[in-house]
Write an enzyme that holds these catalytic residues in place. Structure first.
Site, PDB file in Angstrom:
ATOM      1  N   TYR A 100       0.857  -1.193   0.000  1.00 14.61           N
ATOM      2  CA  TYR A 100       0.000   0.000   0.000  1.00 14.61           C
ATOM      3  C   TYR A 100       0.893   1.243   0.000  1.00 14.61           C
ATOM      4  O   TYR A 100       1.874   1.318   0.752  1.00 14.61           O
ATOM      5  CB  TYR A 100      -0.908  -0.041   1.242  1.00 14.61           C
ATOM      6  CG  TYR A 100      -1.578   1.278   1.518  1.00 14.61           C
ATOM      7  CD1 TYR A 100      -2.402   1.866   0.566  1.00 14.61           C
ATOM      8  CD2 TYR A 100      -1.374   1.951   2.712  1.00 14.61           C
ATOM      9  CE1 TYR A 100      -3.001   3.093   0.808  1.00 14.61           C
ATOM     10  CE2 TYR A 100      -1.977   3.167   2.962  1.00 14.61           C
ATOM     11  CZ  TYR A 100      -2.785   3.740   1.999  1.00 14.61           C
ATOM     12  OH  TYR A 100      -3.368   4.946   2.233  1.00 14.61           O
ATOM     13  N   ASP A 173      -0.472  -7.323   6.935  1.00 16.09           N
ATOM     14  CA  ASP A 173      -1.562  -6.357   6.766  1.00 16.09           C
ATOM     15  C   ASP A 173      -2.719  -7.125   6.124  1.00 16.09           C
ATOM     16  O   ASP A 173      -2.664  -7.504   4.956  1.00 16.09           O
ATOM     17  CB  ASP A 173      -1.087  -5.198   5.869  1.00 16.09           C
ATOM     18  CG  ASP A 173      -2.159  -4.116   5.707  1.00 16.09           C
ATOM     19  OD1 ASP A 173      -3.350  -4.432   5.864  1.00 16.09           O
ATOM     20  OD2 ASP A 173      -1.785  -2.978   5.390  1.00 16.09           O
ATOM     21  N   LYS A 198     -11.734  -0.051   6.311  1.00 20.99           N
ATOM     22  CA  LYS A 198     -12.147  -0.776   5.113  1.00 20.99           C
ATOM     23  C   LYS A 198     -13.228  -1.812   5.450  1.00 20.99           C
ATOM     24  O   LYS A 198     -14.280  -1.439   5.891  1.00 20.99           O
ATOM     25  CB  LYS A 198     -10.894  -1.389   4.461  1.00 20.99           C
ATOM     26  CG  LYS A 198      -9.731  -0.364   4.295  1.00 20.99           C
ATOM     27  CD  LYS A 198     -10.109   0.767   3.397  1.00 20.99           C
ATOM     28  CE  LYS A 198      -9.185   1.964   3.310  1.00 20.99           C
ATOM     29  NZ  LYS A 198      -7.947   2.073   3.985  1.00 20.99           N
TER      30      LYS A 198
END
Ligand SMILES: Cc1ncc(COP(=O)(O)O)c(C=O)c1O
Length: 378
Positions: A100, A173, A198
């Protein structure tokens, strides 16, 4: 208790004072003490602990099959606290070659100035990770699976073995999968982090993060640093996240079903050069995903034959898929990673292809979603 039951009940017994079935939002900064040091249930100040946050933390620990969880004001706050708890100046952390963008920026622009270095490694190449680990002796290996936005799948048990073989910890993650689809601690990982913004929150109405561990020593260090550095989730944010978590399983089932249909349609569309979705048998991580994940998730990325301008133009033509950053909410989103979520990785080893479009497939009617994408592809 099974997952769906834990999501609704873990940490969420009816309120002892009133019997309220839903965990109350404890909007208080401090707590009356019954004589100096006489706290009720250990609560003294809400940076240190707050009952609404504690309910969320208990629930998240249960869902990831960990022993302790810590809820933060954002995913990045969780990452920052975790890395500063585990690493010291002089350490080097291997991160995925397609992590990310915000994680990359944290390492590249913030942590390096404090002496914590990073190296990008293609973690689907286990030999490359093993070589890096034996040369640099990292304190931790950082991974994501599936990755954002290229949806690569890494072999979590194999990475855990490499990490433990060199005395390192494996941090996963798990934002893209959520604990409903994948539980990294069950595969040997030591620590899970989330952007609860999320799928866990699930309704695009709150920003948050979490760390889940299974080692009481790490939990003690993290509790200390969470309080000392203070980027905690506020009570209302914790409450919203907990409300979202209750429906995680049913939402994820629909996200996955819709994403599978979207991926299949895109795979046959003449404007699309390549679809990146671990549910497709041709995806390089498909077999691993079958082993590690209950289903393949709600994120779909794809590349357009006509390049960057076509990708950007398509992002502006959808009517149901909203053009925006973030993911994991009930509504479908579309974005252009190179110019949006991953702009911070431009001209770095983590730069993403400019013809890439990323979809967060929501839980609307699948036919409506397909029709919208078809009209936008032209
Ligand atoms: C995989 C992943 N990890 C971490 C983060 C950071 O989380 P937050 O935006 O809640 O700070 C994000 C945000 O998009 C993400 O996608």
């Amino acid at each position: 208790m099974n997952f769906e039951t834990q999501a609704i009940h873990a940490g969420q017994d009816p309120d002892p004072l009133t019997g309220a079935v839903v965990t109350p939002v404890y909007l208080t900064s401090t707590y009356k003490q019954d004589g100096v040091g006489g706290t009720r249930g250990g609560y003294e100040y809400s940076r240190t602990a707050n009952p609404t946050r504690a309910a969320l933390e208990t629930c998240l620990a249960a869902l990831e099959n960990g022993t302790h969880a810590f809820a933060f004001a954002s995913g990045m706050a969780a990452e920052d606290c975790l890395i500063r708890t585990l690493c010291r100046p002089g350490d080097t952390v291997p991160i995925p070659g397609d992590a990310y963008g915000g994680t990359f920026r944290l390492f590249d622009k913030v942590l390096t100035t404090w002496g914590v270095e990073y190296g990008t490694v293609r973690q689907t190449d286990l030999q490359a990770v093993a070589d890096f680990a034996s040369q640099r002796r990292p304190r931790l290996i950082w991974t994501e699976s599936p990755t954002n936005p290229l949806l690569s799948i890494v072999d979590i048990p194999a990475l855990a073995e490499i990490a433990h073989g060199c005395g390192a910890l494996l941090v996963v993650d798990n934002t893209f999968a959520s604990p409903y689809l994948q539980r990294p601690l069950d595969f040997g990982a030591d620590i899970v982090i989330h952007s609860t913004t999320k799928y866990l929150g699930g309704h695009s109405d709150v920003v948050g993060g979490a760390i889940v561990v299974k080692d009481p020593g790490q939990a003690k260090d993290l509790a200390f640093n969470q309080n000392a550095t203070g980027a905690v989730a506020g009570p209302f944010d914790a409450w919203l996240t907990l409300r979202g978590v209750k429906t995680l399983a049913v939402r994820m089932d629909r996200h996955c079903a819709n994403a599978a249909r979207v991926a299949a349609m895109l795979g046959e569309h003449p404007a699309v050069a390549e679809v990146l979705y671990p549910g497709l048998p041709g995806h390089p991580g498909h077999e691993l995903a079958v082993k590690q994940m209950r289903d393949f998730g709600g994120m779909v990325s794809f590349r357009l034959r006509d390049g960057e301008e076509a990708a950007v133009a398509m992002c502006g033509r959808t009517r149901l898929f909203t053009l925006g950053e973030s993911l994991g909410g009930v509504e479908s989103l579309i974005e252009h990673p190179a110019r949006m979520t991953h702009a911070s990785a431009a001209e770095s080893p983590l730069a993403v292809p400019p013809d890439l479009v990323r979809l967060s497939v929501g839980i609307e009617d699948a036919d409506d979603l397909l029709a919208d994408l078809r009209q936008a592809l032209g």
